[in-house]
Structures are given as structure tokens and as C-alpha cells.
Design a protein around this motif. Structure first.
Motif, PDB file in Angstrom:
ATOM      1  N   ASP A 191     -74.075  23.069 -76.889  1.00 51.67           N
ATOM      2  CA  ASP A 191     -74.774  23.724 -78.002  1.00 51.67           C
ATOM      3  C   ASP A 191     -76.014  24.402 -77.435  1.00 51.67           C
ATOM      4  N   TYR A 231     -67.175  22.142 -78.669  1.00 52.83           N
ATOM      5  CA  TYR A 231     -67.243  20.683 -78.800  1.00 52.83           C
ATOM      6  C   TYR A 231     -65.873  20.069 -78.511  1.00 52.83           C
ATOM      7  N   SER A 240     -71.628  27.750 -78.861  1.00 53.91           N
ATOM      8  CA  SER A 240     -71.280  26.329 -78.894  1.00 53.91           C
ATOM      9  C   SER A 240     -69.789  26.077 -78.729  1.00 53.91           C
ATOM     10  N   TYR A 262     -76.753  31.229 -81.482  1.00 52.98           N
ATOM     11  CA  TYR A 262     -76.149  29.975 -81.029  1.00 52.98           C
ATOM     12  C   TYR A 262     -74.825  30.252 -80.326  1.00 52.98           C
TER      13      TYR A 262
END
Length: 246
Positions: free
Chosen positions: A153, A105, A103, A101
Motif C-alpha cells: 500500500d 494484497y 496497492s 494510491y
């Protein structure tokens, strides 16, 4: 037949058109989020319980800007993560079902006027081995419930194998032109490898799914030549020693 006046001004018309197209292309302003991965890794382990398998995760936190401004942004959102200078990021899965992953935000209290629109483009630098392909996962850029959210993501969609890299850029097209809105980082940006069906040794004896290390040094050509010469000389030295001891 074109009018003589049109023939006279045609070169200037075409030149103006190309200049205008160039200005339009140049006006595209990607929204860039870049950061360096930490060499200090975090390991998370949840033991098996209630019939559910164990979960092992290893993550590197990436230092990205605390705030970014969307004013005039168009074209692409570019997420650029790199290893510390002189290091490389190593992915070494311990099972075929391991996940990777990547990511970040961000949030704001007003509408930036942008949305994600299109397939992602993934580019690695310093790649050694075979990298997986990625999907945009749950990535989202939009305004709802009084809050703007840029949720990036990305997850690997093919089976992981051992590979390393010094940097990764993931670009995803955006629609609209950004308003003058400041986005604030929420949570951490990270690179993470996860085994969601883990049954191996508990930390700190777990396999290293992710690591940040210095690359193996490559011998200089002169050193290689010296080693070759030394190897060639050994038989001669042995014969010389035998002669002197006989």
C-alpha cells in the motif's frame, strides 16, 4: 613474504571468491508482481453529510496474478504496474490535497518466512511531468493470527501535479528467504486518485482525476518540414494570384 605455494594458487583463490560472490548475488530472487492497468475506470463518490466533506475517487483496476509462490524469494518485492500497450496513465488532480494510491494484497494460510525491510525505490517509465515521491504507507509482509499477509500500500507524500506515465515499479527490500508458500490475491490491485474533501460536481460531471489514454502523436520530421515549406510558399502564391487578377 607469502609462501611460494600461496603465490602459485593465489589467482585461483581470488577467482573462486569472485565466482562464489557472483553465485550468491545471482541466487537473490525477487518476488515480482506485475500487471496491466485497465483503461476502464471506476468512479466512487460519497456526498458531504453530517458535517463531513464529500469524497471523490477514481481507480484503475490492475490485472495481477491470482497466485504467487514465495519459494526461494529474497532481495526485493517488485510491484510493476503498466498502462495498456500504446496507452499512458494520466494523473490530473483537481485540488492540492488529492492523494495517489498504488496497492495490492495477498494472503496465505502458512508462513512464507519473509518480512519487509527498508526504504522503497520508485521507478517510472514514460514519465511526462513531475511525479510525486512515495512512502511505504501501511505495507506489511508477515504472519499473524494463522494468516500470512502481503499488503502493499503505497501513497504519494508530496503534492500532486499533472503528470503521465506508461509504467511504475516500486521495489521494497525483504528479509529472509521465502518458504514454498502460495499467496492468493485478496481484493483488487489498483491505481487510485482520491479527493477526500471534494465539493465539486457529482458524477458523471466530476473532474477526471485519473485517465488512461493514447499519447498525443508527435509529428514526423518530414511532416514538420512540409508544413514549414507550405508556410513559406503562401506569400508567393498570394502574389502570383494578385498578378493574374490585376
Amino acid at each position: 613474504m607469502p609462501h611460494p605455494l600461496f603465490r602459485a594458487i593465489r589467482p585461483f583463490l581470488f577467482s573462486s571468491a569472485f565466482i562464489l560472490l557472483g553465485l550468491i548475488s545471482a541466487s537473490a530472487q525477487d518476488l515480482v508482481i506485475s500487471g496491466s492497468a485497465s483503461a476502464s475506470l471506476q468512479t466512487s463518490y460519497d456526498p458531504p453529510e453530517y458535517g463531513f466533506p464529500g469524497v471523490l475517487q477514481m481507480s484503475s483496476t490492475v490485472g495481477v496474478p491470482a497466485t504467487i509462490n514465495t519459494s526461494g524469494a529474497s532481495g526485493y518485492v517488485d510491484l510493476e504496474f503498466v498502462a495498456p500497450i500504446g496507452d499512458q496513465i494520466n494523473v490530473t488532480p483537481d485540488a492540492s490535497g488529492d492523494d495517489l494510491y498504488i496497492s495490492a494484497y495477498y494472503v496465505a494460510s502458512s508462513n512464507a518466512g519473509l518480512s519487509l525491510n527498508g526504504a522503497i525505490i520508485v521507478t517510472f517509465t514514460g514519465l511526462v511531468g513531475t511525479a510525486p515521491t512515495f512512502s511505504s504507507g501501511g505495507s506489511y509482509f508477515g504472519y499473524s493470527y494463522g494468516e500470512e499477509a502481503l499488503d502493499l500500500d503505497f501513497n504519494a507524500t508530496t503534492t500532486l501535479s499533472d503528470f503521465s506515465f506508461t509504467g511504475i515499479e516500486i521495489s521494497i527490500p525483504i528479509s529472509g528467504v521465502g518458504n514454498n508458500v502460495q499467496l492468493s490475491q485478496s481484493g483488487i490491485a489498483q491505481i487510485q486518485v482520491s479527493n477526500d474533501s471534494y465539493s465539486g460536481a457529482t458524477p458523471p460531471n466530476n473532474p477526471q482525476l485519473l485517465s488512461v489514454t493514447s499519447p498525443e502523436p508527435v509529428p514526423e520530421p518530414s511532416a514538420i518540414a512540409f508544413l514549414g515549406l507550405s508556410a513559406f510558399s503562401l506569400p508567393f502564391l498570394r502574389r502570383l494570384i494578385r498578378r493574374r487578377t490585376c
